[in-house]
Design a protein around this motif. Structure first.
Motif, mmCIF file in Angstrom:
data_model
loop_
_atom_site.group_PDB
_atom_site.id
_atom_site.type_symbol
_atom_site.label_atom_id
_atom_site.label_comp_id
_atom_site.label_asym_id
_atom_site.label_seq_id
_atom_site.Cartn_x
_atom_site.Cartn_y
_atom_site.Cartn_z
ATOM 1 N N SER A 26 -3.364 7.368 43.905
ATOM 2 C CA SER A 26 -4.647 6.478 42.854
ATOM 3 C C SER A 26 -4.285 6.556 41.576
ATOM 4 N N GLN A 27 -4.138 7.700 41.060
ATOM 5 C CA GLN A 27 -3.910 8.096 39.403
ATOM 6 C C GLN A 27 -2.891 6.749 39.104
ATOM 7 N N HIS A 28 -1.574 6.694 39.827
ATOM 8 C CA HIS A 28 -1.044 5.620 39.096
ATOM 9 C C HIS A 28 -0.999 4.410 39.250
ATOM 10 N N VAL A 29 -1.814 4.102 40.327
ATOM 11 C CA VAL A 29 -1.965 2.005 40.704
ATOM 12 C C VAL A 29 -3.318 2.099 39.793
ATOM 13 N N PHE A 30 -4.087 2.791 40.144
ATOM 14 C CA PHE A 30 -5.568 2.091 39.451
ATOM 15 C C PHE A 30 -6.203 3.307 37.473
ATOM 16 N N ILE A 31 -5.011 3.997 37.231
ATOM 17 C CA ILE A 31 -5.655 4.650 36.144
ATOM 18 C C ILE A 31 -4.645 4.277 35.304
ATOM 19 N N GLU A 32 -3.067 4.490 35.397
ATOM 20 C CA GLU A 32 -1.905 4.516 34.637
ATOM 21 C C GLU A 32 -1.558 2.944 34.919
ATOM 22 N N ALA A 33 -1.844 2.417 35.472
ATOM 23 C CA ALA A 33 -0.812 0.886 35.522
ATOM 24 C C ALA A 33 -2.751 0.191 35.858
ATOM 25 N N GLY A 34 -3.635 0.625 36.138
ATOM 26 C CA GLY A 34 -4.992 -0.258 35.304
ATOM 27 C C GLY A 34 -5.518 0.038 34.978
ATOM 28 N N LEU A 35 -6.306 1.360 34.659
ATOM 29 C CA LEU A 35 -7.280 1.319 33.206
ATOM 30 C C LEU A 35 -6.847 1.530 31.393
ATOM 31 N N HIS A 36 -5.970 2.774 31.878
ATOM 32 C CA HIS A 36 -5.282 3.422 30.455
ATOM 33 C C HIS A 36 -4.274 1.866 30.144
ATOM 34 N N HIS A 37 -3.234 1.061 31.013
ATOM 35 C CA HIS A 37 -2.751 -0.573 30.594
ATOM 36 C C HIS A 37 -4.029 -0.843 29.259
ATOM 37 N N TRP A 38 -5.248 -1.576 30.462
ATOM 38 C CA TRP A 38 -6.178 -2.113 29.798
ATOM 39 C C TRP A 38 -6.628 -1.552 27.805
#
Length: 226
Positions: free
Chosen positions: A35-47
């Motif tokens: 979850s951290q990799h897919v949604f937080i790092e690749a999603g939230l922090h990327h945005w």
């Protein structure tokens, strides 16, 4: 709902195994780290890196165990970004099953337990302020029956069961609705790297990239709306 069994994944965090679908809610290689990799790092922090803004809106498809919402709420407070978070779940978990999940203990922050409980105990279809940085709304509805409107979300977490287990969730008609609901420069992330998904997203005008996946998975998909 079909019977669920609590399992332990490789990073020590729990997940659920859905007997009817013969599928886990999270990666057996580590629920939290996936979850951290897919949604937080690749999603939230990327945005956040792309936008340089301190307010955003997120749509999650598949509230499930509440892990993505929990990590997002904690990240929002940590980085000081205000998030409006909307999630849908057609088959909500019973609280007795939720209490068997160990995410707050594994995460270890002082407020993880209270945030996790507030997310699950929030009334369906009624907005709730979880923290000064996190406004939350969950809907007990099916994706196929939900209209999200136009250009409403900066980020979409697509966390349905896999295409081979719930193919109806991955139909192009559902992707059309999600693409329409994305704001310009909005981002779509999912753990899947299926070729058909990539082709469908490209056909909708999104800029699609395959990026490194979480442990145990070589690639995942991220797509951006021009």
């Amino acid at each position: 709902m079909d019977e669920l069994i609590v399992i332990h994944t490789e990073d020590g965090s729990t997940s659920l195994f859905h007997i009817g679908l013969q599928e886990t809610y999270h990666s057996v290689h580590g629920a939290i780290q996936e979850s951290q990799h897919v949604f937080i790092e690749a999603g939230l922090h990327h945005w956040l890196r792309l936008s340089n803004r301190q307010t955003m809106s997120i749509l999650e498809i598949g509230f499930g165990t509440g892990l993505n919402a929990l990590l997002t709420a904690l990240a929002a407070e940590k980085v000081g970004v205000e998030i409006e978070y909307e999630s849908i779940e057609a088959f909500p978990l019973a609280m007795e099953m939720v209490r068997l999940l160990n995410y707050p203990a594994i995460i270890g922050t002082n407020n993880a337990k209270s945030v996790f409980e507030n997310l699950h105990q929030a009334e369906w279809r009624k907005p709730k302020k979880i923290s000064p940085y996190f406004d939350f709304l969950k809907n007990d509805s099916k994706l196929q029956e939900t209209d999200f409107g136009d250009e409403k979300f900066d980020l979409i977490f697509f966390d349905a069961f896999g295409p081979d287990k719930q193919p109806d969730m991955w139909q192009r008609s559902n992707l059309v609705k999600m693409a329409r609901a994305m704001k310009p420069q909005g981002v779509f992330v999912t753990y899947s790297a299926k070729g058909q998904l990539k082709r469908d997203l490209v056909s909708l005008g999104l800029l699609v990239e395959k990026i490194p996946g979480p442990p145990g998975k070589r690639e995942m998909i991220r797509a951006t709306k021009p």
